[in-house]
Design a protein around this motif. Structure first.
Motif, short mmCIF file in Angstrom:
data_model
loop_
_atom_site.label_atom_id
_atom_site.label_comp_id
_atom_site.label_asym_id
_atom_site.label_seq_id
_atom_site.Cartn_x
_atom_site.Cartn_y
_atom_site.Cartn_z
N THR A 190 0.84 -1.21 0.00
CA THR A 190 0.00 0.00 0.00
C THR A 190 0.87 1.25 0.00
OG1 THR A 190 -1.71 -1.21 1.20
CG2 THR A 190 -1.86 1.19 1.20
N ASN A 191 1.93 1.23 0.83
CA ASN A 191 2.86 2.36 0.85
C ASN A 191 3.56 2.52 -0.48
OD1 ASN A 191 2.17 2.81 3.47
ND2 ASN A 191 4.02 1.90 4.37
N TRP A 192 3.80 1.40 -1.18
CA TRP A 192 4.44 1.45 -2.51
C TRP A 192 3.58 2.27 -3.48
CZ3 TRP A 192 8.85 -1.67 -4.07
CH2 TRP A 192 9.19 -1.49 -5.41
N VAL A 193 2.29 2.08 -3.37
CA VAL A 193 1.37 2.75 -4.30
C VAL A 193 1.19 4.21 -3.92
CG1 VAL A 193 -0.99 2.78 -5.18
CG2 VAL A 193 0.20 0.60 -4.88
N ASP A 214 -6.69 0.27 -7.64
CA ASP A 214 -7.79 -0.68 -7.75
C ASP A 214 -7.31 -2.09 -7.39
OD1 ASP A 214 -10.56 -1.41 -8.74
OD2 ASP A 214 -9.31 -2.66 -10.05
N ALA A 215 -6.08 -2.45 -7.76
CA ALA A 215 -5.55 -3.77 -7.41
C ALA A 215 -5.42 -3.91 -5.90
CB ALA A 215 -4.20 -3.98 -8.07
N ILE A 216 -5.06 -2.84 -5.22
CA ILE A 216 -4.98 -2.88 -3.76
C ILE A 216 -6.34 -3.21 -3.16
CG2 ILE A 216 -4.57 -1.48 -1.68
CD1 ILE A 216 -2.02 -2.29 -3.00
N GLU A 217 -7.37 -2.50 -3.62
CA GLU A 217 -8.70 -2.65 -3.04
C GLU A 217 -9.36 -3.97 -3.43
OE1 GLU A 217 -9.99 -0.68 -0.87
OE2 GLU A 217 -8.32 0.76 -0.95
N SER A 218 -9.19 -4.37 -4.69
CA SER A 218 -9.95 -5.52 -5.19
C SER A 218 -9.20 -6.84 -5.04
CB SER A 218 -10.30 -5.30 -6.66
OG SER A 218 -9.12 -5.21 -7.45
N GLN A 219 -7.88 -6.83 -4.91
CA GLN A 219 -7.14 -8.09 -4.87
C GLN A 219 -6.29 -8.23 -3.59
OE1 GLN A 219 -5.13 -9.20 -8.57
NE2 GLN A 219 -6.15 -7.48 -9.61
N VAL A 220 -5.46 -7.24 -3.29
CA VAL A 220 -4.52 -7.38 -2.19
C VAL A 220 -5.25 -7.53 -0.85
CG1 VAL A 220 -2.70 -6.22 -0.88
CG2 VAL A 220 -2.68 -6.16 -3.39
N ILE A 221 -6.17 -6.61 -0.58
CA ILE A 221 -6.85 -6.64 0.73
C ILE A 221 -7.68 -7.90 0.89
CG2 ILE A 221 -8.54 -5.47 2.17
CD1 ILE A 221 -7.47 -2.82 1.09
#
Length: 651
Positions: A67-70, A151-158
């Motif tokens: 998340t910090n990367w993004v 969007d990848a953070i919200e839809s996949q990572v978490i």
């Protein structure tokens, strides 16, 4: 069969040993059970629990770092931490948990953990795709890439993170149940071991008390009698041994040995009193060849006799050294008189018969020879011709080797000791070098009808060293006098040169004062420039090394903000890749100077108009050492000109 003390003690200890073996076997069995449980808990159960907790923490940390990367472009530490987590930390933790998993008893636990690994590795792949999209500054500035990453953070990572954590929490819960069961098992085994140890220990103590009581009645009474005798011996008393019968065992043998010891000590005491009175010839027979005290007393008697003889020799040497030291002090100004006194007294003190003292003479810088300076009871013919070269005869050999020669087999034609009734060969000849600090000054030769002892030879060598030291002092005094005269002549010459040196020093001082004034003027000029002009110093790559306060005030920065930063920090974003800006640094790298008016950007993003002058500083080989930048702030003039232009346009 004689039932001696050893057998009694053996029987008692045998019973205790059997009980101890039984107790130890039971304890070792229970200890093995506890050890197995502890080993399983410490090597498998607890490490597994801690490893699962570490994996949960790693999954959570992975989500935070990506998340910090993004969202945080400049957070380099978190980016490096995420790379380390993917490349090193997770593989190491997975390998550790895989080894522990193979020792788990529950197959369902293994399935859950494998599922968590697969899901987390899918999550890592997703994170690496995000990391691959956001690499450069331009990637972060691209709205589409940034939107896809968020969007990848919200839809996949978490969601995947929550899924992995859910699986691992189930594994951790089951592992906690296993840990609690293992702890309960160890507590139960420990309690059983404690009860068994207490019961068996009480039995062993009871039997031990009974055995001790029986043995005490048969052993303690005679031992107390012997203890009384030994205690008196320990206080230095010699008691009269009473005739008392004991059992035919070790105690009876001890009583007989004590009586023999008392008789031997009485004899030893009488011998010690004779030694104390100085009677070193008294006889004494030790109790046996292993009688330590008796043999020690005989050795002490022999040592005391030897020490007495050595003291006699030492006192003789000490008295002689003092006597000859006084002779050397009284005659240290006249070598001839000193030699006569020394050789006469030395021959008499050694109870010898004849002697001669040779002193080395350098013959005004020529080859050194050794003259017979003094003699005692010497043959006149031999005395007249005594001038010896180095290596000639025994005396010359001592001079060359600087080592003592002692002869007991004297040749017939070497020397004769004469008297009014006749002459005869001496029994021994002693030739000693007069040397000190590896420097030889002469030789002393003594002949006697008696052989010299080692103590007498050592005494003569010490006296020879003192004689050499005195001769050295006399020669040094003569040399010192000569050098003093030469020094006085040199002093007169130095005085004539002193005035010339004083004049040279005055001229040198005037030159130094002129140089100091020039240096002060240069320092004042540099300080005035630094106080009135904005200044910074860069290396050849454009990184800032030094900067003064005027430049910081113009651009609104602190010194710590700029040291190590590139010059482009003052340039607008759209001008950083401008060809004119690049051309500026290419010319500076080639050693060309540049100056002109430039627009720069302050820390607050405001435009600043500066007149800048760039000056490259070259090394001795022609390469760039550093670049100096001097600048004047023209912003007020630009703003005033713009305002006037606007007013004229309105009018």
């Amino acid at each position: 069969m004689k039932f001696n003390i050893g057998k009694k003690i053996f029987l008692g200890f045998l019973v205790l040993i059997v009980l101890f073996v039984i107790n130890a076997s039971i304890i070792f069995y229970n200890a093995y059970r506890i050890d197995s449980a502890v080993t399983l808990s410490s090597e498998v159960i607890r490490p597994s629990k801690e490893g699962i907790s570490d994996l949960i923490l790693m999954v959570t940390r992975s989500k935070m770092l990506v998340t910090n990367w993004v969202y945080l472009q400049s957070n380099v530490d978190d980016k490096e931490a995420l790379k380390q987590l993917h490349s090193r930390e997770y593989p190491e933790l997975k390998e550790e948990l895989t080894l522990l998993k193979d020792q788990w008893a529950s197959d369902s636990q293994k399935v859950f953990l494998d599922s968590a690994f697969i899901t987390f590795e899918g999550l890592i792949d997703t994170e690496q795709e995000i990391m691959g999209q956001l690499v450069t500054f331009e990637d972060y500035e691209d709205p589409l890439i940034k939107l896809l990453s968020e969007d990848a953070i919200e839809s996949q990572v978490i969601p995947m993170t929550n899924q992995v954590i859910g699986i691992l929490e189930e594994v951790a819960s089951r592992q906690q149940d296993i840990t609690e069961a293992s702890d309960a098992s160890m507590i139960t085994a420990t309690s059983q071991l404690r009860y068994i140890t207490v019961i068996l220990g009480a039995i062993i103590v009871l039997i031990g008390f009974l055995s001790a009581f029986v043995m005490t009645r048969s052993i303690t009474t005679p031992i107390n009698y012997l203890k009384e005798l030994v205690s008196k011996l320990g206080r230095g008393q010699l008691p009269d041994a009473k005739s008392r019968k004991f059992n035919r065992d070790e105690i009876g043998e001890m009583a007989e040995a004590v009586n023999t010891l008392i008789d031997g000590l009485k004899s030893t005491t009488l011998f010690a009193e004779n030694i104390g009175n100085g009677n070193y010839d008294s006889e004494f027979n030790p109790l046996s060849e292993h009688d330590v005290l008796g043999n020690a007393l005989i050795e002490m008697r022999n040592n005391l006799a030897r020490v007495a003889e050595e003291d006699k020799k030492r006192n003789w040497s000490t008295e002689g050294l003092a006597r000859f030291g006084e002779i050397l002090r009284k005659n240290n100004n006249n070598i001839k008189k000193l030699a006569d006194e020394i050789i006469a007294n030395l021959v008499k003190y050694l109870s010898a018969n004849q002697g001669g003292l040779y002193i080395i003479d350098n013959k005004d810088g020529g080859d050194a020879v050794m003259d017979l300076s003094a003699c005692y009871a010497w043959d006149k013919k031999k005395f007249v011709s005594q001038e010896i070269l180095k290596g000639e005869g025994l005396v010359g050999q001592v001079w060359q080797e600087m080592a003592t020669i002692y002869l007991t087999d004297v040749p017939d034609n070497y020397i004769k000791i004469t008297s009014g009734l006749g002459d005869s060969n001496p029994t021994s000849i002693l030739i000693v070098p007069l040397k000190v600090n590896d420097q030889i000054y002469g030789v002393v030769e003594i002949a006697s009808f008696n052989e010299f002892t080692a103590n007498e030879i050592e005494f003569v060598e010490k006296i020879a060293e003192s004689i050499a030291s005195t001769i050295s002092s006399v020669k040094i005094n003569a040399t010192t006098q000569r050098l003093l005269e030469e020094s006085q002549e040199m002093t007169e010459q130095m005085r004539s040169q002193e005035e010339e040196m004083r004049q040279n020093m005055e001229e040198l001082q005037a030159t130094q004062e002129e140089m100091q004034r020039s240096q002060q003027e240069s320092e004042g000029t540099m300080e005035a420039v630094n106080n009135s002009v904005a200044f910074l110093e860069m290396n050849s790559d454009g990184k800032i090394l030094k900067i003064n306060q005027n430049f910081l005030d113009i651009m609104g920065y602190r010194k710590d903000d700029l040291i190590g930063e590139h010059h482009r920090i003052f340039v607008a974003k759209e001008d950083k890749q401008d060809e004119a800006y690049k051309q500026l640094f290419r010319e500076l790298a080639n050693g060309k100077k540049r100056h002109g008016e430039f627009q720069r950007i302050s820390k607050l993003g405001e435009a600043r108009f500066l007149y800048e002058s760039y000056a490259p500083v070259l090394k001795s080989d022609g390469s760039i050492s550093k670049i100096l930048l001097f600048a004047y702030d023209l912003t007020r003039f630009y703003e005033k000109s713009e305002k006037v232009a606007q007013e004229e346009g309105v009018s």
